[in-house]
Scaffold this active site. Structure first.
Site, PDB file in Angstrom:
ATOM      1  N   SER A   1       0.977  -1.313   0.245  1.00 27.29           N
ATOM      2  CA  SER A   1       0.100   0.054  -0.039  1.00 27.29           C
ATOM      3  C   SER A   1       0.839   1.085   0.011  1.00 27.29           C
ATOM      4  CB  SER A   1      -0.930  -0.047   1.389  1.00 27.29           C
ATOM      5  OG  SER A   1      -1.951  -0.939   1.170  1.00 27.29           O
TER       6      SER A   1
ATOM      7  N   GLU B   1     -14.047  -4.777  -3.071  1.00 28.44           N
ATOM      8  CA  GLU B   1     -13.387  -6.331  -3.620  1.00 28.44           C
ATOM      9  C   GLU B   1     -14.555  -7.109  -3.818  1.00 28.44           C
ATOM     10  OE1 GLU B   1     -10.321  -7.163  -2.592  1.00 28.44           O
ATOM     11  OE2 GLU B   1      -9.983  -5.144  -2.057  1.00 28.44           O
TER      12      GLU B   1
END
Length: 295
Positions: free
Chosen positions: A13, A274
């Site tokens: 990230s 997701e």
């Protein structure tokens, strides 16, 4: 016995810059009175499994360092546990929608850690759908699939621009579907392009998309985009940038504690960016289910 905190961080990230910040986060949590340890995720499901272990071991706090996908997994790890730790979020993803809703997006890491040191928390709602949990958004329709269709390498290299590239590809293949929606005793049947079931006002980087949404009121904010031409859809996008899209006659907006959505053809579900399975799905709002560190 000292309070214990577990930092769960995604090393990819923040364009792979966040990993070097972990020692600083550990130190700040120690200053806040927590005996603190860290766990690095290596693949899908790792953050969920580690958050579940932290709950089972009765840790007082779990700090999720990453994007919307990391906080999604952490919430799914603790949502069904009898003991649920307080949750902290250090945003380091591509869009960071939930962090944006909390007012954490764009803050320096020291400012975010100050939130944990001060220790102020709020209880927030989460949603349940298809046996999974979401903290920010559930959505359906081809355009909503781009968050998990976009390659991770492209997101790391380009950030949010990667979504615009993939979105342009999908824009030309939008196909409306006949869909039925039941909510709080009401019913509608429409040909729709997409739908959003939101817990906050921040969706896909747009902070004005659902301006009345609150993350602790026990209600979802639902927006349904009816069948429209490409020209009408481009007009809608321009309205959304100005926060005027709810005035569009092709938009249906309402609040609901629970709803069920079915589609005549196959429609995938997006949960916090997701893949979340397929319709039909019942969405349930779990009122103030999670305690979160907030500014």
């Amino acid at each position: 016995m000292r309070k214990r905190a577990r930092i769960i961080y995604n090393p990819t990230s923040g364009r792979e810059q966040m990993e070097r910040q972990v020692p600083y986060i550990l130190d700040r949590m120690e200053q806040a009175g927590y005996e603190t340890s860290a766990f690095m995720t290596r693949g899908e499901g790792d953050a969920r499994d580690e958050a579940r272990r932290a709950s089972e071991d009765r840790f007082e706090a779990v700090i999720a360092v990453g994007g919307d996908g990391t906080i999604f997994e952490v919430i799914n790890g603790i949502a069904e546990q009898e003991w649920r730790p307080k949750v902290g979020l250090i945003p380091a993803g591509t869009t960071n929608d939930f962090a944006r809703a909390l007012g954490l997006q764009g803050k320096e890491i020291g400012e975010v850690c100050d939130v944990f040191v001060r220790g102020r928390t709020q209880k927030i709602d989460i949603g349940k759908a298809n046996g999974s949990y979401f903290i920010n958004i559930a959505a359906g329709g081809k355009l909503t699939e781009l968050t998990y269709d976009t390659p991770k390498g492209l997101k790391t290299a380009l950030g949010q621009a990667a979504y615009f590239i993939k979105g342009f590809e999908k824009f030309w293949s939008l196909q409306p579907q006949m869909t039925t929606v039941e909510y709080d005793g009401k019913f509608l049947e429409e040909e729709i392009t997409m739908f959003l079931v939101s817990n906050t006002n921040s969706v896909g980087g747009f902070e004005k998309l659902l301006p009345q949404a609150e993350y602790n009121d026990g209600y979802f904010d639902v927006m349904i985009v009816q069948k429209m031409t490409m020209f009408e859809f481009s007009q809608l996008l321009r309205q959304a940038l100005r926060g005027r899209h709810l005035e569009n006659p092709k938009i249906k907006y309402f609040k609901a504690k629970q709803l069920r959505i079915e589609a005549e053809e196959d429609m995938q579900l997006n949960l916090d960016g997701e893949y979340g399975g397929h319709l039909p799905t019942t969405f349930e709002n779990l009122y103030q289910h999670i305690e979160l560190f907030c500014p």
